[in-house]
Design a protein around this motif. Structure first.
Motif, PDB file in Angstrom:
ATOM      1  N   ASP A 139       0.826  -1.214   0.000  1.00  0.00           N
ATOM      2  CA  ASP A 139       0.000   0.000   0.000  1.00  0.00           C
ATOM      3  C   ASP A 139       0.857   1.260   0.000  1.00  0.00           C
ATOM      4  O   ASP A 139       0.552   2.226  -0.706  1.00  0.00           O
ATOM      5  CB  ASP A 139      -0.946   0.024   1.205  1.00  0.00           C
ATOM      6  CG  ASP A 139      -2.118  -0.940   1.052  1.00  0.00           C
ATOM      7  OD1 ASP A 139      -2.370  -1.405  -0.088  1.00  0.00           O
ATOM      8  OD2 ASP A 139      -2.774  -1.216   2.075  1.00  0.00           O
ATOM      9  N   GLN A 140       1.927   1.260   0.783  1.00  0.00           N
ATOM     10  CA  GLN A 140       2.827   2.422   0.813  1.00  0.00           C
ATOM     11  C   GLN A 140       3.477   2.640  -0.548  1.00  0.00           C
ATOM     12  O   GLN A 140       3.617   3.780  -1.000  1.00  0.00           O
ATOM     13  CB  GLN A 140       3.909   2.231   1.877  1.00  0.00           C
ATOM     14  CG  GLN A 140       3.411   2.361   3.292  1.00  0.00           C
ATOM     15  CD  GLN A 140       4.503   1.995   4.290  1.00  0.00           C
ATOM     16  OE1 GLN A 140       5.118   0.927   4.214  1.00  0.00           O
ATOM     17  NE2 GLN A 140       4.745   2.908   5.218  1.00  0.00           N
ATOM     18  N   LEU A 141       3.873   1.565  -1.196  1.00  0.00           N
ATOM     19  CA  LEU A 141       4.528   1.687  -2.499  1.00  0.00           C
ATOM     20  C   LEU A 141       3.542   2.138  -3.573  1.00  0.00           C
ATOM     21  O   LEU A 141       3.889   2.953  -4.427  1.00  0.00           O
ATOM     22  CB  LEU A 141       5.216   0.382  -2.882  1.00  0.00           C
ATOM     23  CG  LEU A 141       6.370  -0.027  -1.956  1.00  0.00           C
ATOM     24  CD1 LEU A 141       6.948  -1.364  -2.373  1.00  0.00           C
ATOM     25  CD2 LEU A 141       7.445   1.048  -1.904  1.00  0.00           C
ATOM     26  N   HIS A 142       2.314   1.633  -3.515  1.00  0.00           N
ATOM     27  CA  HIS A 142       1.283   2.097  -4.457  1.00  0.00           C
ATOM     28  C   HIS A 142       1.023   3.588  -4.257  1.00  0.00           C
ATOM     29  O   HIS A 142       0.901   4.340  -5.240  1.00  0.00           O
ATOM     30  CB  HIS A 142      -0.014   1.298  -4.294  1.00  0.00           C
ATOM     31  CG  HIS A 142       0.003  -0.026  -4.960  1.00  0.00           C
ATOM     32  ND1 HIS A 142      -0.257  -0.194  -6.301  1.00  0.00           N
ATOM     33  CD2 HIS A 142       0.276  -1.267  -4.475  1.00  0.00           C
ATOM     34  CE1 HIS A 142      -0.157  -1.465  -6.612  1.00  0.00           C
ATOM     35  NE2 HIS A 142       0.171  -2.146  -5.531  1.00  0.00           N
ATOM     36  N   GLU A 143       0.935   4.029  -3.027  1.00  0.00           N
ATOM     37  CA  GLU A 143       0.704   5.454  -2.742  1.00  0.00           C
ATOM     38  C   GLU A 143       1.894   6.291  -3.202  1.00  0.00           C
ATOM     39  O   GLU A 143       1.730   7.395  -3.735  1.00  0.00           O
ATOM     40  CB  GLU A 143       0.442   5.678  -1.250  1.00  0.00           C
ATOM     41  CG  GLU A 143       0.220   7.123  -0.877  1.00  0.00           C
ATOM     42  CD  GLU A 143      -0.889   7.820  -1.668  1.00  0.00           C
ATOM     43  OE1 GLU A 143      -0.742   9.038  -1.944  1.00  0.00           O
ATOM     44  OE2 GLU A 143      -1.891   7.163  -2.032  1.00  0.00           O
ATOM     45  N   LEU A 144       3.081   5.794  -3.022  1.00  0.00           N
ATOM     46  CA  LEU A 144       4.291   6.475  -3.480  1.00  0.00           C
ATOM     47  C   LEU A 144       4.229   6.705  -4.988  1.00  0.00           C
ATOM     48  O   LEU A 144       4.484   7.810  -5.476  1.00  0.00           O
ATOM     49  CB  LEU A 144       5.507   5.627  -3.110  1.00  0.00           C
ATOM     50  CG  LEU A 144       6.873   6.065  -3.592  1.00  0.00           C
ATOM     51  CD1 LEU A 144       7.265   7.381  -2.959  1.00  0.00           C
ATOM     52  CD2 LEU A 144       7.901   4.996  -3.241  1.00  0.00           C
ATOM     53  N   VAL A 145       3.853   5.686  -5.746  1.00  0.00           N
ATOM     54  CA  VAL A 145       3.756   5.803  -7.206  1.00  0.00           C
ATOM     55  C   VAL A 145       2.635   6.768  -7.582  1.00  0.00           C
ATOM     56  O   VAL A 145       2.804   7.612  -8.477  1.00  0.00           O
ATOM     57  CB  VAL A 145       3.567   4.422  -7.864  1.00  0.00           C
ATOM     58  CG1 VAL A 145       3.264   4.552  -9.354  1.00  0.00           C
ATOM     59  CG2 VAL A 145       4.809   3.557  -7.640  1.00  0.00           C
ATOM     60  N   ARG A 146       1.483   6.683  -6.915  1.00  0.00           N
ATOM     61  CA  ARG A 146       0.377   7.614  -7.211  1.00  0.00           C
ATOM     62  C   ARG A 146       0.817   9.063  -6.993  1.00  0.00           C
ATOM     63  O   ARG A 146       0.530   9.937  -7.805  1.00  0.00           O
ATOM     64  CB  ARG A 146      -0.854   7.297  -6.344  1.00  0.00           C
ATOM     65  CG  ARG A 146      -1.708   6.175  -6.884  1.00  0.00           C
ATOM     66  CD  ARG A 146      -3.040   6.066  -6.149  1.00  0.00           C
ATOM     67  NE  ARG A 146      -2.892   5.678  -4.751  1.00  0.00           N
ATOM     68  CZ  ARG A 146      -2.802   4.423  -4.320  1.00  0.00           C
ATOM     69  NH1 ARG A 146      -2.865   3.426  -5.174  1.00  0.00           N
ATOM     70  NH2 ARG A 146      -2.674   4.166  -3.033  1.00  0.00           N
ATOM     71  N   TRP A 147       1.505   9.304  -5.872  1.00  0.00           N
ATOM     72  CA  TRP A 147       1.979  10.666  -5.574  1.00  0.00           C
ATOM     73  C   TRP A 147       2.937  11.135  -6.666  1.00  0.00           C
ATOM     74  O   TRP A 147       2.832  12.257  -7.161  1.00  0.00           O
ATOM     75  CB  TRP A 147       2.671  10.699  -4.208  1.00  0.00           C
ATOM     76  CG  TRP A 147       3.036  12.086  -3.785  1.00  0.00           C
ATOM     77  CD1 TRP A 147       2.309  12.917  -2.977  1.00  0.00           C
ATOM     78  CD2 TRP A 147       4.200  12.836  -4.162  1.00  0.00           C
ATOM     79  NE1 TRP A 147       2.957  14.117  -2.839  1.00  0.00           N
ATOM     80  CE2 TRP A 147       4.118  14.102  -3.547  1.00  0.00           C
ATOM     81  CE3 TRP A 147       5.305  12.563  -4.961  1.00  0.00           C
ATOM     82  CZ2 TRP A 147       5.093  15.075  -3.703  1.00  0.00           C
ATOM     83  CZ3 TRP A 147       6.275  13.547  -5.128  1.00  0.00           C
ATOM     84  CH2 TRP A 147       6.165  14.781  -4.498  1.00  0.00           C
ATOM     85  N   ALA A 148       3.870  10.277  -7.038  1.00  0.00           N
ATOM     86  CA  ALA A 148       4.872  10.645  -8.044  1.00  0.00           C
ATOM     87  C   ALA A 148       4.224  10.946  -9.383  1.00  0.00           C
ATOM     88  O   ALA A 148       4.573  11.938 -10.037  1.00  0.00           O
ATOM     89  CB  ALA A 148       5.914   9.534  -8.182  1.00  0.00           C
ATOM     90  N   GLU A 149       3.280  10.122  -9.814  1.00  0.00           N
ATOM     91  CA  GLU A 149       2.619  10.378 -11.096  1.00  0.00           C
ATOM     92  C   GLU A 149       1.834  11.679 -11.067  1.00  0.00           C
ATOM     93  O   GLU A 149       1.759  12.388 -12.062  1.00  0.00           O
ATOM     94  CB  GLU A 149       1.704   9.217 -11.469  1.00  0.00           C
ATOM     95  CG  GLU A 149       2.478   8.051 -12.055  1.00  0.00           C
ATOM     96  CD  GLU A 149       1.620   7.174 -12.928  1.00  0.00           C
ATOM     97  OE1 GLU A 149       0.481   6.864 -12.546  1.00  0.00           O
ATOM     98  OE2 GLU A 149       2.114   6.802 -14.007  1.00  0.00           O
TER      99      GLU A 149
END
Length: 171
Positions: A139-149
């Motif tokens: 979940d943290q990694l998915h959120e990290l990618v969402r934030w970056a995009e």
């Protein structure tokens, strides 16, 4: 550069822009392209940066360099990867693997002007991120990618209609 150095650099620049928002707005350095021969172009930028493109043989190029479309996909992949790494550093997440692949689907009839109903650019773009980090949940990694995009300048330019002006000088 270490994760701590990246984190501190980002903290300092964010603090500066929060205190001086007028400093955050800038004119980006131009890339200037010159036709070398055939369909091969050479773009030059700051500090001697050079980028060469060519078209594949079926459309008249020699295939001596990547096409501009591939360079766009590479720019998106690099920008998203950079933003993921920056955000990970801000959050203290140590990435052990990061790979961003960008593909697209196109209809070359648009490029060739064969149909006004077919756009010359990609019909769709796909981004595939492969990521791993020490001690971070999926979940943290998915959120990290969402934030970056959401904050990637190249991703934003591809996703949002950006006003473009063209000035022509005939010599």
């Amino acid at each position: 550069m270490s994760i701590e150095r990246i984190k501190e650099s980002l903290r300092q620049v964010a603090q500066h822009f929060a205190e001086h928002p007028q400093d955050a707005l800038s004119q980006d350095r131009p890339a200037t392209s010159v036709l070398e021969s055939g369909l091969r172009c050479r773009a030059e930028g700051p500090n001697g940066t050079v980028l060469v493109s060519d078209m594949p043989a079926p459309v008249g190029g020699t295939g001596s360099a990547p096409s501009p479309g591939w360079l766009l996909r590479a720019a998106l992949a690099n920008c998203d990867a950079t933003l993921i790494a920056m955000r990970a550093a801000q959050l203290g997440i140590v990435l052990t693997h990061l790979e961003v692949a960008v593909g697209s689907e196109s209809d070359d009839r648009g490029l060739l002007g064969l149909s006004d109903s077919v756009p010359p650019g990609p019909l769709s773009v796909s981004v595939v991120v492969r990521i791993a980090a020490e001690g971070a949940s999926p979940d943290q990694l998915h959120e990290l990618v969402r934030w970056a995009e959401k904050h990637s300048p190249v991703s934003d330019a591809v996703r949002r209609a950006v006003p473009v002006t063209t000035q022509v000088t005939v010599q």
